[in-house]
Write a protein that holds these residues in place. Structure first.
Motif, short mmCIF file in Angstrom:
data_model
loop_
_atom_site.label_atom_id
_atom_site.label_comp_id
_atom_site.label_asym_id
_atom_site.label_seq_id
_atom_site.Cartn_x
_atom_site.Cartn_y
_atom_site.Cartn_z
N GLY A 91 0.81 -1.22 0.00
CA GLY A 91 0.00 0.00 0.00
C GLY A 91 0.84 1.26 0.00
N PRO A 92 0.17 2.41 0.16
CA PRO A 92 0.86 3.69 0.21
C PRO A 92 1.99 3.63 1.23
N GLY A 93 3.11 4.23 0.91
CA GLY A 93 4.28 4.11 1.78
C GLY A 93 5.29 3.17 1.15
N GLN A 94 4.78 2.14 0.47
CA GLN A 94 5.69 1.25 -0.26
C GLN A 94 5.60 1.51 -1.76
N LEU A 95 4.40 1.38 -2.30
CA LEU A 95 4.22 1.63 -3.74
C LEU A 95 3.07 2.61 -3.92
N GLY A 96 3.23 3.56 -4.82
CA GLY A 96 2.14 4.45 -5.17
C GLY A 96 1.14 3.69 -6.04
N ASP A 97 -0.08 4.22 -6.16
CA ASP A 97 -1.10 3.55 -6.97
C ASP A 97 -0.63 3.38 -8.41
N THR A 98 0.01 4.43 -8.94
CA THR A 98 0.47 4.35 -10.33
C THR A 98 1.48 3.21 -10.50
N GLU A 99 2.38 3.07 -9.51
CA GLU A 99 3.38 2.00 -9.62
C GLU A 99 2.72 0.61 -9.62
N ILE A 100 1.63 0.48 -8.87
CA ILE A 100 0.93 -0.82 -8.86
C ILE A 100 0.32 -1.09 -10.24
#
Ligand code: HEC
Length: 386
Positions: free
Chosen positions: A201-210
């Motif tokens: 989730g946020p903090g590790q990967l941004g939504d765009t990166e997912i």
């Protein structure tokens, strides 16, 4: 008796459209919020498509029930408009009977568990830069379990409560992309509530990166399919990327939709095939003269190499044909002299093969283009046509 394929497609399309309309209407009324930048699906379930394609009896019941409910609606409207009281009662009673007597399908077959992003569409537009970025995200966060080749045998995999699945076959297309997104963002849990995959989730990967890592996984899986079975069993789009064109200057590959493209992967200095009035020529990887269009985005070559299932260094020499709807359809390998119908590696009915024809003459390409135009392909995700 099963539903004819066209009727089944229409039913699935209507089911998806109805759910999207409901989701957007609730959001427009201010009753529901957003998730990851798109209107959230507020219910714990959604309509399931998979069983409709498999179980003809179920599909027929769904279609009949839908028909009954629509007819009942018409009767109710007619009753409201009618003056005579008795006719009103009669019509309303008929509507009620229709709804009660409809062959309602079983909820277990009709419904699937849903998450707030179930109906989300990826906002990346399958951009070449995003695919390449997704590859880096995958290497940094996913390889340790899923393995460099995405076959589920990463160095940490044996220590997990279960083996990660193969992400090289059809699995990615069996799911709705919004549900894959949710699983990567929030992780997955087994029956006993035990975590099987961690969330990012946020903090590790941004939504765009997912979304980008999902694009990468799809591109990678498509390349594997092409290498192993000689076909793109699921339709893949031409990645979006900036092109520099003789007419129109800088533009995105998407803006050429409606025309066929001949995408020539090459090395600087290599000879190019002659321009063909039937297609827009796109040169990727350096061109000696000014071609119709050339890639102005260095990510396009590695992205196309992934889709071809080859190393970027081995990509020059391949040629790809894109149909008017933007799907990658045909491939010529390095050194291949001309086209034949067999080069159509993405077809609507996988496995349908034509007898090989003599290539190396203009007729091979003619036949191939005719076949490509006549045989439209369509993407299916989670059982729903997209
Ligand atoms: C700690 C190990 C681990 C890591 C790290 C990991 N996964 Fe997974 N992944 C799993 C396991 C195990 C499963 C199967 C879980 C299950 O079915 O309950 C899985 C399942 C999946 C699935 C299939 C989902 C489905 O609908 O069946 C996808 C897609 C996926 N992972 C993508 C990723 C991506 C992308 C990353 C990196 C951002 C990642 N995973 C990181 C272990 C991992």
């Amino acid at each position: 008796m099963t539903l004819p394929p066209d009727a089944l497609d229409a039913l699935l399309e209507a089911m998806l459209a109805a759910q999207l309309a409901l989701r957007d209407a609730l959001h427009a009324l201010g009753l529901t919020g957003e998730a990851a930048g798109q209107p959230a699906w507020p219910f714990a379930h959604r309509l399931a498509a998979e069983m409709l394609a498999i179980d003809g009896g179920h599909a027929r019941r769904v279609a009949l029930t839908l028909g009954c409910v629509l007819l009942a609606l018409v009767l109710v409207l007619a009753a409201l408009a009618w003056r005579a009281r008795r006719a009103r009662w009669g019509l309303s009673a008929a509507a009620l009977a229709l709804v009660l007597l409809a062959p309602w399908p079983s909820p277990q077959l009709l419904l699937a568990p849903a998450v707030p992003t179930s109906l989300h569409r990826s906002p990346t537009d399958f951009a070449a830069a995003g695919i390449v970025r997704g590859q880096a995200v995958y290497a940094a966060h996913c390889v340790r379990c899923h393995g460099a080749d995405a076959r589920g045998e990463g160095p940490d995999a044996a220590r997990l409560p279960m083996w990660p699945p193969m992400l090289t076959g059809g699995l990615l297309w069996k799911r709705l992309e919004g549900e894959l997104f949710w699983r990567i963002r929030h992780g997955m849990h087994g029956r006993a509530g035990l975590q099987t995959m961690p969330g990012f989730g946020p903090g590790q990967l941004g939504d765009t990166e997912i979304w980008q890592v999902l694009d990468y996984l799809q591109a990678h899986a498509a390349g594997r399919m092409l290498r192993e079975s000689g076909a793109w069993e699921r339709p893949v789009r031409m990645p979006s990327a900036a092109l520099r064109c003789r007419h129109g200057g800088l533009r995105d590959a998407r803006s050429l939709q409606g025309q066929r493209l001949q995408v020539v992967l090459t090395a600087p200095g290599a000879a190019l095939p002659p321009e063909d009035p039937r297609m827009v020529g796109v040169v990727v990887g350096g061109a000696p003269a000014v071609p119709e269009c050339e890639a102005a985005d260095a990510h396009l070559l590695p992205a196309l190499a992934l889709l071809l299932g080859v190393d970027a260094a081995a990509a020059p020499g391949h040629t790809l044909l894109v149909d008017r709807a933007g799907w990658l359809r045909a491939r010529a390998q390095p050194g291949q002299g001309g086209w034949s119908e067999d080069d159509l590696v993405c077809r609507s009915a996988p496995g349908a093969s034509t007898p090989p024809r003599a290539p190396a003459d203009g007729q091979g390409l003619d036949a191939l283009l005719r076949r490509m135009d006549a045989d439209a392909v369509r993407l299916v995700r989670g059982g729903f046509p997209h």
